[in-house]
Design a protein around this motif. Sequence first.
Motif, mmCIF file in Angstrom:
data_model
loop_
_atom_site.group_PDB
_atom_site.id
_atom_site.type_symbol
_atom_site.label_atom_id
_atom_site.label_comp_id
_atom_site.label_asym_id
_atom_site.label_seq_id
_atom_site.Cartn_x
_atom_site.Cartn_y
_atom_site.Cartn_z
ATOM 1 N N THR A 230 0.818 -1.225 0.000
ATOM 2 C CA THR A 230 0.000 0.000 0.000
ATOM 3 C C THR A 230 0.843 1.262 0.000
ATOM 4 O O THR A 230 0.556 2.219 -0.733
ATOM 5 N N THR A 231 1.892 1.294 0.823
ATOM 6 C CA THR A 231 2.699 2.507 0.910
ATOM 7 C C THR A 231 3.405 2.835 -0.400
ATOM 8 O O THR A 231 3.767 3.987 -0.636
ATOM 9 N N ASN A 232 3.573 1.831 -1.263
ATOM 10 C CA ASN A 232 4.232 2.048 -2.544
ATOM 11 C C ASN A 232 3.277 2.017 -3.731
ATOM 12 O O ASN A 232 3.709 2.188 -4.874
ATOM 13 N N SER A 233 1.995 1.820 -3.458
ATOM 14 C CA SER A 233 1.028 1.800 -4.567
ATOM 15 C C SER A 233 0.000 2.917 -4.479
ATOM 16 O O SER A 233 -0.601 3.290 -5.495
ATOM 17 N N LYS B 207 -0.820 6.854 -3.516
ATOM 18 C CA LYS B 207 -0.256 8.189 -3.284
ATOM 19 C C LYS B 207 -1.340 9.105 -2.722
ATOM 20 O O LYS B 207 -2.385 9.303 -3.348
ATOM 21 N N GLN B 208 -1.081 9.663 -1.535
ATOM 22 C CA GLN B 208 -2.029 10.613 -0.944
ATOM 23 C C GLN B 208 -1.868 11.947 -1.658
ATOM 24 O O GLN B 208 -0.803 12.571 -1.614
ATOM 25 N N ILE B 209 -2.915 12.410 -2.322
ATOM 26 C CA ILE B 209 -2.854 13.645 -3.105
ATOM 27 C C ILE B 209 -3.278 14.849 -2.260
ATOM 28 O O ILE B 209 -2.593 15.867 -2.201
ATOM 29 N N THR B 210 -4.411 14.732 -1.614
ATOM 30 C CA THR B 210 -4.899 15.736 -0.665
ATOM 31 C C THR B 210 -5.370 14.989 0.575
ATOM 32 O O THR B 210 -5.304 13.761 0.651
ATOM 33 N N LYS B 211 -5.892 15.758 1.532
ATOM 34 C CA LYS B 211 -6.404 15.116 2.740
ATOM 35 C C LYS B 211 -7.550 14.169 2.406
ATOM 36 O O LYS B 211 -7.762 13.155 3.083
ATOM 37 N N ASP B 212 -8.261 14.459 1.336
ATOM 38 C CA ASP B 212 -9.467 13.710 1.015
ATOM 39 C C ASP B 212 -9.294 12.707 -0.127
ATOM 40 O O ASP B 212 -10.181 11.876 -0.344
ATOM 41 N N VAL B 213 -8.192 12.798 -0.851
ATOM 42 C CA VAL B 213 -8.065 11.983 -2.066
ATOM 43 C C VAL B 213 -6.716 11.279 -2.098
ATOM 44 O O VAL B 213 -5.664 11.898 -1.868
ATOM 45 N N ALA B 214 -6.742 9.975 -2.412
ATOM 46 C CA ALA B 214 -5.540 9.196 -2.665
ATOM 47 C C ALA B 214 -5.732 8.455 -3.975
ATOM 48 O O ALA B 214 -6.860 8.110 -4.348
ATOM 49 N N CYS B 215 -4.633 8.213 -4.702
ATOM 50 C CA CYS B 215 -4.746 7.616 -6.033
ATOM 51 C C CYS B 215 -3.810 6.430 -6.191
ATOM 52 O O CYS B 215 -2.761 6.351 -5.541
ATOM 53 N N LEU B 216 -4.219 5.526 -7.070
ATOM 54 C CA LEU B 216 -3.350 4.432 -7.483
ATOM 55 C C LEU B 216 -2.187 5.042 -8.266
ATOM 56 O O LEU B 216 -2.391 5.667 -9.306
ATOM 57 N N ALA B 217 -0.960 4.858 -7.750
ATOM 58 C CA ALA B 217 0.196 5.613 -8.255
ATOM 59 C C ALA B 217 0.871 4.923 -9.436
ATOM 60 O O ALA B 217 2.079 4.674 -9.443
ATOM 61 N N PHE B 218 0.049 4.596 -10.443
ATOM 62 C CA PHE B 218 0.540 4.064 -11.703
ATOM 63 C C PHE B 218 -0.006 4.936 -12.823
ATOM 64 O O PHE B 218 -1.124 5.448 -12.721
ATOM 65 N N VAL B 219 0.772 5.082 -13.902
ATOM 66 C CA VAL B 219 0.434 6.042 -14.946
ATOM 67 C C VAL B 219 0.386 5.329 -16.300
ATOM 68 O O VAL B 219 1.225 4.474 -16.599
ATOM 69 N N ASP B 220 -0.601 5.696 -17.112
ATOM 70 C CA ASP B 220 -0.720 5.195 -18.475
ATOM 71 C C ASP B 220 0.321 5.891 -19.349
ATOM 72 O O ASP B 220 0.310 7.109 -19.497
ATOM 73 N N SER B 221 1.228 5.104 -19.946
ATOM 74 C CA SER B 221 2.304 5.698 -20.748
ATOM 75 C C SER B 221 2.022 5.691 -22.243
ATOM 76 O O SER B 221 2.873 6.086 -23.041
#
Length: 436
Positions: free
Chosen positions: A364-367, A369-383
Motif C-alpha cells: 500500500t505505501t508504494n502503490s 499516493k495521498q494527493i490531498t487530505k481527502d483523495v488518494a490515487c493508485l500511483a501508476f500512470v498510463d504511458s
Amino acid sequence: MFLLMQIIFFLLSLISHEHEAIAAFVPPYSSVVVPVNKHIDAVKPLYSVQIMTAFVNQQYMHANFLIDLDAPFIWHECILQWNTFPGSCPNDTLCTYPASCEEYQCTEVRTTYSYQNPSCSPVTNDSTIPDWGYCTCPVNVVNPITGSCSQALLNYDELTVNTSNGRNVFTGLYGAYPNAACAPSSSFQSFPANVTGVMALSSSPYALPAYLYDPLKRIIALCLPSNLSAPGIMLYGTGPYNLLPHSNVDIRSLLSHTPLIKLPDSFGYFINVNSIVIKTRSIAIPMNTTAKISTIEPFTTLRTDIYNGVVRRFFKVTQRIPPANAVAPFGLCFNTSTNGTQVSIKVPDIDFMLQDGKKWAISTTNSIKQITKDVACLAFVDSGATSEPAIVIGTFQFEDNFVVFDLENSTFGFSSSLLRKQTSCSNFNFTLTDGP
C-alpha cells in the motif's frame, strides 16, 4: 662474495615478506557509502547523492548529484583550468583539468558512450583553454528532468567518498578519478535547489561504477528515502548491509534476485516481468515484457494494454473504498475522508511476478499516493499504447525498498517494503567512526 650473497638474500627475503604482507592485507571496509537525499522542489520528486569534491582550505567541498541510472557519464557544475595551483581557482568553485579533443577518451565518449538524443547538435573542436591554446573536448549532455540538450567539457575529475563495513561509516576515505564533464550553472536551473550535477550509475564504462576498483566489487545497493528529514543510502561494494534498529540483520538475507537484462543502445537496468498479480488474479501481459528501473520517473508507467488490465482489477478489489474523481496523471482515485477526517486505507499488494517465480510485492505505501487530505490515487500512470519499454518502475514504487544492482553477476536484488520489517531506508547509522 659470500657477504654480498647474504645481503642480496636478505633483501630478497624482505621484499618477499613485504609482498606477502600486502597480499594478506584485508581492508577494514567492504563498501563505500554516501547519503541519498529526497527533493520535492522540482517538477517531480528526485534523489541525489552527496559527494566530496575539491579539498579547499583544509576541508572538502561537497556537491549534490542527481542519481541517474541511465546517464553514460558524470557531469556537474565546474570550470576547467589547465594548470590549477593554490589561489588560482575562485573561492567556492570547483576547478578541474580538461581532457583534450586529441585524447581517446574524448573520441569514445562522443561516439560510443554519449547521450543519444535528437535534440543534440553535433559537437566541434573549436573551443580552447584561454591563454593555453589546447583544444578541449565538448560533449553533449541531456537534462534528465526536461530532456533538453546542452554542451559540457570533458575533464579529469576527482571524487571522494567515505568507506564502510555496511554497518558504520569510517573516517577513512576512498578516491575515484573519473572522466566527467563540466557544465555551466545554467544547465541546472530546473534541478532541485543545491543539486548541481548528475551522477551516472549506469553500466557505461564512463559511469561511476567503472572507476571504483578493488577491493570493491561492482555492486550498487540503493535505498531511496520516503521522507525529507533523514537520508537514505547508497552503498557500493559487497556488503553486508545493516539498518537500525536491527543492526544484526544483514539486509542481503531479505533479498530476492532476478537476472538483469541488457538492451542494445541503453546503459540502464532492465528486468523481465512475466505477469502482474492482484489478489490471486493474474493480469495477462505479453511474454518477455521488459521493465526498466528508473530513478527519474516518479511513478511506475505501464503501456496502455497493461495499465487498463491493472486498473480494472484494482478497481474490482477495492470497491469497498469510496471512489473520487481522478487527479492527473492518475486514472483511479479514492476518497480517504470520513466526516471530514482523513482515514488510512489498506489495499491488496500488486505483485510483479518475475523470472524463476520471484515476486516483487508492491504494498500500500508504494502503490497509493495521498494527493490531498481527502483523495488518494493508485500511483501508476498510463504511458500510451506504443510506449517502450512497456513498464518503467518509478521511484515511488521502490522508496523504502532495498534494491541491489549486482554488475558482477548481472542480477537485480529487491527486498519489497522494509516498513514490513520495522525499518526503512532512513535507518542507516551515518555516525563517523575510525574503523573496527
